[in-house]
Design a protein around this motif. Sequence first.
Motif, PDB file in Angstrom:
ATOM      1  N   HIS A 148      -6.709 -22.891 -29.151  1.00  0.00           N
ATOM      2  CA  HIS A 148      -6.274 -21.565 -29.582  1.00  0.00           C
ATOM      3  C   HIS A 148      -5.858 -21.612 -31.045  1.00  0.00           C
ATOM      4  O   HIS A 148      -5.010 -22.430 -31.433  1.00  0.00           O
ATOM      5  CB  HIS A 148      -5.096 -21.109 -28.716  1.00  0.00           C
ATOM      6  CG  HIS A 148      -4.592 -19.740 -29.031  1.00  0.00           C
ATOM      7  ND1 HIS A 148      -5.317 -18.597 -28.772  1.00  0.00           N
ATOM      8  CD2 HIS A 148      -3.423 -19.326 -29.582  1.00  0.00           C
ATOM      9  CE1 HIS A 148      -4.617 -17.535 -29.153  1.00  0.00           C
ATOM     10  NE2 HIS A 148      -3.468 -17.956 -29.651  1.00  0.00           N
ATOM     11  N   ASN A 149      -6.499 -20.759 -31.856  1.00  0.00           N
ATOM     12  CA  ASN A 149      -6.141 -20.616 -33.277  1.00  0.00           C
ATOM     13  C   ASN A 149      -6.087 -21.958 -34.009  1.00  0.00           C
ATOM     14  O   ASN A 149      -5.156 -22.239 -34.765  1.00  0.00           O
ATOM     15  CB  ASN A 149      -4.798 -19.897 -33.419  1.00  0.00           C
ATOM     16  CG  ASN A 149      -4.895 -18.420 -33.090  1.00  0.00           C
ATOM     17  OD1 ASN A 149      -5.977 -17.856 -33.051  1.00  0.00           O
ATOM     18  ND2 ASN A 149      -3.748 -17.799 -32.833  1.00  0.00           N
ATOM     19  N   GLY A 150      -7.098 -22.780 -33.789  1.00  0.00           N
ATOM     20  CA  GLY A 150      -7.202 -24.035 -34.517  1.00  0.00           C
ATOM     21  C   GLY A 150      -6.386 -25.186 -33.968  1.00  0.00           C
ATOM     22  O   GLY A 150      -6.347 -26.262 -34.565  1.00  0.00           O
ATOM     23  N   TRP A 151      -5.725 -24.963 -32.822  1.00  0.00           N
ATOM     24  CA  TRP A 151      -4.913 -26.009 -32.209  1.00  0.00           C
ATOM     25  C   TRP A 151      -5.403 -26.303 -30.789  1.00  0.00           C
ATOM     26  O   TRP A 151      -5.765 -25.389 -30.049  1.00  0.00           O
ATOM     27  CB  TRP A 151      -3.447 -25.584 -32.118  1.00  0.00           C
ATOM     28  CG  TRP A 151      -2.717 -25.489 -33.417  1.00  0.00           C
ATOM     29  CD1 TRP A 151      -2.603 -24.387 -34.216  1.00  0.00           C
ATOM     30  CD2 TRP A 151      -1.985 -26.531 -34.064  1.00  0.00           C
ATOM     31  NE1 TRP A 151      -1.846 -24.682 -35.327  1.00  0.00           N
ATOM     32  CE2 TRP A 151      -1.450 -25.991 -35.269  1.00  0.00           C
ATOM     33  CE3 TRP A 151      -1.724 -27.873 -33.760  1.00  0.00           C
ATOM     34  CZ2 TRP A 151      -0.676 -26.741 -36.147  1.00  0.00           C
ATOM     35  CZ3 TRP A 151      -0.953 -28.613 -34.644  1.00  0.00           C
ATOM     36  CH2 TRP A 151      -0.441 -28.059 -35.824  1.00  0.00           C
ATOM     37  N   TYR A 152      -5.372 -27.584 -30.425  1.00  0.00           N
ATOM     38  CA  TYR A 152      -5.509 -27.982 -29.028  1.00  0.00           C
ATOM     39  C   TYR A 152      -4.112 -28.037 -28.415  1.00  0.00           C
ATOM     40  O   TYR A 152      -3.195 -28.636 -28.994  1.00  0.00           O
ATOM     41  CB  TYR A 152      -6.162 -29.355 -28.902  1.00  0.00           C
ATOM     42  CG  TYR A 152      -7.618 -29.359 -29.312  1.00  0.00           C
ATOM     43  CD1 TYR A 152      -8.612 -29.057 -28.391  1.00  0.00           C
ATOM     44  CD2 TYR A 152      -7.997 -29.663 -30.617  1.00  0.00           C
ATOM     45  CE1 TYR A 152      -9.950 -29.055 -28.750  1.00  0.00           C
ATOM     46  CE2 TYR A 152      -9.326 -29.650 -30.999  1.00  0.00           C
ATOM     47  CZ  TYR A 152     -10.300 -29.355 -30.066  1.00  0.00           C
ATOM     48  OH  TYR A 152     -11.617 -29.344 -30.428  1.00  0.00           O
ATOM     49  N   TYR A 153      -3.956 -27.414 -27.252  1.00  0.00           N
ATOM     50  CA  TYR A 153      -2.688 -27.426 -26.536  1.00  0.00           C
ATOM     51  C   TYR A 153      -2.854 -28.199 -25.231  1.00  0.00           C
ATOM     52  O   TYR A 153      -3.801 -27.948 -24.480  1.00  0.00           O
ATOM     53  CB  TYR A 153      -2.208 -26.007 -26.232  1.00  0.00           C
ATOM     54  CG  TYR A 153      -1.755 -25.253 -27.466  1.00  0.00           C
ATOM     55  CD1 TYR A 153      -0.408 -25.209 -27.821  1.00  0.00           C
ATOM     56  CD2 TYR A 153      -2.675 -24.597 -28.274  1.00  0.00           C
ATOM     57  CE1 TYR A 153       0.010 -24.525 -28.960  1.00  0.00           C
ATOM     58  CE2 TYR A 153      -2.259 -23.911 -29.415  1.00  0.00           C
ATOM     59  CZ  TYR A 153      -0.921 -23.881 -29.748  1.00  0.00           C
ATOM     60  OH  TYR A 153      -0.514 -23.209 -30.866  1.00  0.00           O
ATOM     61  N   MET A 154      -1.954 -29.145 -24.984  1.00  0.00           N
ATOM     62  CA  MET A 154      -1.944 -29.901 -23.746  1.00  0.00           C
ATOM     63  C   MET A 154      -0.731 -29.489 -22.911  1.00  0.00           C
ATOM     64  O   MET A 154       0.407 -29.658 -23.334  1.00  0.00           O
ATOM     65  CB  MET A 154      -1.893 -31.412 -24.016  1.00  0.00           C
ATOM     66  CG  MET A 154      -2.045 -32.254 -22.741  1.00  0.00           C
ATOM     67  SD  MET A 154      -1.659 -34.027 -22.946  1.00  0.00           S
ATOM     68  CE  MET A 154      -2.530 -34.416 -24.450  1.00  0.00           C
ATOM     69  N   THR A 155      -1.005 -28.939 -21.734  1.00  0.00           N
ATOM     70  CA  THR A 155       0.046 -28.557 -20.808  1.00  0.00           C
ATOM     71  C   THR A 155       0.124 -29.622 -19.722  1.00  0.00           C
ATOM     72  O   THR A 155      -0.880 -29.923 -19.078  1.00  0.00           O
ATOM     73  CB  THR A 155      -0.251 -27.180 -20.180  1.00  0.00           C
ATOM     74  OG1 THR A 155      -0.447 -26.235 -21.218  1.00  0.00           O
ATOM     75  CG2 THR A 155       0.886 -26.728 -19.286  1.00  0.00           C
ATOM     76  N   THR A 156       1.309 -30.188 -19.521  1.00  0.00           N
ATOM     77  CA  THR A 156       1.469 -31.368 -18.676  1.00  0.00           C
ATOM     78  C   THR A 156       2.660 -31.197 -17.750  1.00  0.00           C
ATOM     79  O   THR A 156       3.633 -30.518 -18.092  1.00  0.00           O
ATOM     80  CB  THR A 156       1.692 -32.619 -19.563  1.00  0.00           C
ATOM     81  OG1 THR A 156       0.685 -32.670 -20.563  1.00  0.00           O
ATOM     82  CG2 THR A 156       1.645 -33.898 -18.745  1.00  0.00           C
ATOM     83  N   ALA A 157       2.582 -31.818 -16.584  1.00  0.00           N
ATOM     84  CA  ALA A 157       3.712 -31.866 -15.654  1.00  0.00           C
ATOM     85  C   ALA A 157       4.389 -33.225 -15.759  1.00  0.00           C
ATOM     86  O   ALA A 157       3.724 -34.253 -15.859  1.00  0.00           O
ATOM     87  CB  ALA A 157       3.241 -31.637 -14.225  1.00  0.00           C
TER      88      ALA A 157
END
Length: 297
Positions: free
Chosen positions: A219-228
């Motif tokens: 999103h918007n030039g960034w990779y986002y990692m969502t983690t538990a």
Amino acid sequence: MHLKSLLAPVAAIALLWSATTHAADAAPTWKRGIENQRQADLGDGTFLNPVFAGDRPDPSVLKDGEDYYLTLSSFDAYPGLPIWHSRDLVNWQPLGHAITKNVGAIWAPDIVKHEGRYYIYFPARTAEARSNFVVWSDSINGPWSEPIDLGLGGYIDPGHAVGEDGKRYLFLSGGAYVQLADDGLSVVGTPKHVYDGWKYPESWDVEAYAQEGPKINFHNGWYYMTTAVGGTAGPPTGHMVITARSRSIHGPWQNSPHNPITRTQSKDEPWWSRGHATVVEGPDGRGWMMYHGYENG
């Protein structure tokens, strides 16, 4: 249907807007189905959590145009990997299953679409061994391929991503990732460690660190990692959702200053062990998070 408002973020599978969150303090009142099941849709553009009642762990959600598809852990039940469809993230209908061949207990899958083809990556284990697999189909309605063993027996919870180099990757438990072949049906090389996670205060009551369930969004030039992290089988305050971002799929990953994104903070709350999330763009254009939890008691 517009996702206009949100009561307290509760759920077997709950839906949480990723910017501002909480609303009403009054006790929720669900409409009931013919089997007395809770119905999330209030019929006026608003809803109550959970959007999935019952045993619905580890949701993975795919946005495909105006459609949303969801799968989740099916454990020892076969046919496995149930697939659900929605147009609003609130009302869901079953489409079928993606696997009939028994490869063991299935948990924490990831459903994705790449170059017109659907894939579900998932770990499975038997009493003798565990591994990671993929099934694929050119239609969400199937037929789905036979499960293909990817190996990676020391890891769980694969999450698919495409890097800035156009190559495909699987992110794995413990902060590892590995490159996939271009067809997504085998791995290239061996896993590498790329992310150390976010460390919660030592005073928090958790089961174990248990870094798992990575999901990648761009999103918007960034990779986002969502983690538990925090474990799923321990105290009600253990499980939580964290996030980090990077300009490159290869890192370095910067932890959010807002971590944890969601967590049960007290055993007095109505919903426990909230975690293991997928972030997805809603029909209103905002980011939403679907995650699991279980009821107090």
